[in-house]
Design a protein around this motif. Structure first.
Motif, PDB file in Angstrom:
ATOM      1  N   SER A 288      51.362 -18.878  -9.483  1.00  0.00           N
ATOM      2  CA  SER A 288      52.032 -20.048 -10.041  1.00  0.00           C
ATOM      3  C   SER A 288      53.199 -19.658 -10.931  1.00  0.00           C
ATOM      4  O   SER A 288      53.076 -18.782 -11.793  1.00  0.00           O
ATOM      5  N   GLN A 339      52.168 -27.407  -7.717  1.00  0.00           N
ATOM      6  CA  GLN A 339      52.346 -28.486  -8.686  1.00  0.00           C
ATOM      7  C   GLN A 339      51.292 -29.576  -8.520  1.00  0.00           C
ATOM      8  O   GLN A 339      50.760 -30.093  -9.507  1.00  0.00           O
ATOM      9  N   ARG A 342      48.051 -28.360  -9.989  1.00  0.00           N
ATOM     10  CA  ARG A 342      48.060 -28.390 -11.459  1.00  0.00           C
ATOM     11  C   ARG A 342      47.898 -29.809 -11.984  1.00  0.00           C
ATOM     12  O   ARG A 342      47.194 -30.034 -12.973  1.00  0.00           O
ATOM     13  N   ARG A 343      48.523 -30.788 -11.322  1.00  0.00           N
ATOM     14  CA  ARG A 343      48.385 -32.166 -11.762  1.00  0.00           C
ATOM     15  C   ARG A 343      46.956 -32.649 -11.618  1.00  0.00           C
ATOM     16  O   ARG A 343      46.428 -33.341 -12.488  1.00  0.00           O
TER      17      ARG A 343
END
Length: 348
Positions: A288, A339, A342-343
């Motif tokens: 990441s 992303q 992660r959200r």
């Protein structure tokens, strides 16, 4: 409210806790990236069975990715700490130039073509040391002087390349010991395995051991996940970041020497995008850009995805322009997937 110790433990454990192995596997970036690579291999094998799935093609692909893999091992550590290193390609060139010029200086008439292993060893040490020094400069400016990694490594990218060109008046070093090229550059062992690939594999295995089984690796993940929490838990963040960039410079120096052995030249123009390729390979492998997540196995897979795409497109006669589009699309998809993950994790 989470505590620093809990944050770090979650990072080290990968945030899995008692999640079943099957769900852990399916939820891992490495699993999906591996499927992408497998799908590409199957597609190109079907489209060109007599040209793609051959031993020669496998050997050349492994050799061509070896130098990039060594660079990407160091890049994995840097990006896991939520940093970046744009200078590795230039440091590679500088290290190769130092190694080549050193071997020439120790050879009669400045011609290192017939030099032996004594001269080669001195040249190797000089080249690797040169890369390590650039890593130390990056690390000090980032960890101690607190300058953002993007700015520091953007500056040292230009500085290292300029210094390399100054060493030989803008020309490539072409006087490389023949024995080095024949042994390390094109030599094979164990029934046909290229020596260059063996060196890259050993370095990658050591990197995997360092990242996944040692305190150094745990601290790397912890800093990338939450640097302040790591600092409050007693981790010397400044010193550790200095070591990470030092390691990256060291590996760039090794990559420079391997490149010199393979190409029998410093090939300055051929390494213009190595820094971006190393970053792309690392991110494609699931590391990441926001830090705290990554694996060495994922980086290995990430290195091979662009290589397989390029090789496959060349074999089926697809224009180079489409190759760049395909690699760019896969890279953007990998970042988007990261992303989204992660959200989902932050919304829990």
């Amino acid at each position: 409210m989470s505590t620093p110790t809990k944050d770090i433990q979650t990072t080290v454990d990968g945030g899995f806790g008692k999640v079943p192995l099957g769900k852990r596997l399916v939820g891992a970036n490495t699993f999906w990236i591996a499927l992408v690579l497998l799908a590409l291999i199957i597609v190109f094998t079907v489209l060109a069975p007599n040209n793609f799935a051959t031993l020669f093609n496998l050997q050349t692909t492994l050799i061509e990715t070896s130098v990039l893999l060594v660079l990407s091992v160091g890049m994995t550590f840097v990006i896991i700490t939520a940093g970046i290193d744009l200078s590795v390609g230039s440091v590679l060139i500088f290290s190769g130039m130092v190694a080549g010029k050193t071997m020439e200086a120790l050879s009669p008439g400045g011609n290192a073509s017939t030099a032996g292993w004594g001269v080669i060893t001195v040249g190797m040490v000089a080249g690797v040391l040169a890369g390590t020094i650039w890593g130390l400069i990056n690390g000090w400016l980032i960890a101690v002087a607190k300058i953002p990694p993007l700015i520091v490594t953007l500056g040292t990218m230009g500085a290292a390349l300029g210094a390399a060109l100054l060493l030989n008046s803008g020309s490539d070093v072409r006087s490389v010991p023949t024995v080095l090229t024949k042994t390390l550059g094109y030599g094979t062992s164990f029934g046909g395995v290229p020596n260059l690939v063996l060196v890259a594999a050993v370095i990658t295995l050591i990197g995997a051991w360092l990242l996944h089984t040692t305190k150094f690796g745990r601290y790397t993940f912890a800093i990338g996940s939450n640097a302040e929490a790591a600092r409050r838990s007693g981790i010397g963040v400044t010193g550790h970041l200095l070591k990470v960039y030092l390691l990256t410079g060291f590996l760039a120096g090794v990559a420079g020497f391997l490149s010199l052995a393979y190409y029998s030249s410093t090939t300055v123009s051929g390494h213009a995008t190595d820094n971006l390729n190393a970053i792309a390979a690392t991110v494609l492998g699931g590391t990441s850009l926001f830090g705290g997540i990554g694996s060495m196995l994922g980086t290995v897979i990430g290195v091979f995805i662009p290589a397989v795409l390029t090789k496959g497109f060349n074999i089926i006669h697809v224009q180079d322009f489409w190759q760049m589009i395909a690699v760019g699309a896969v890279l953007i998809a990998a970042v988007w997937f990261d992303q989204q993950r992660r959200r989902r994790r932050n919304s829990r």
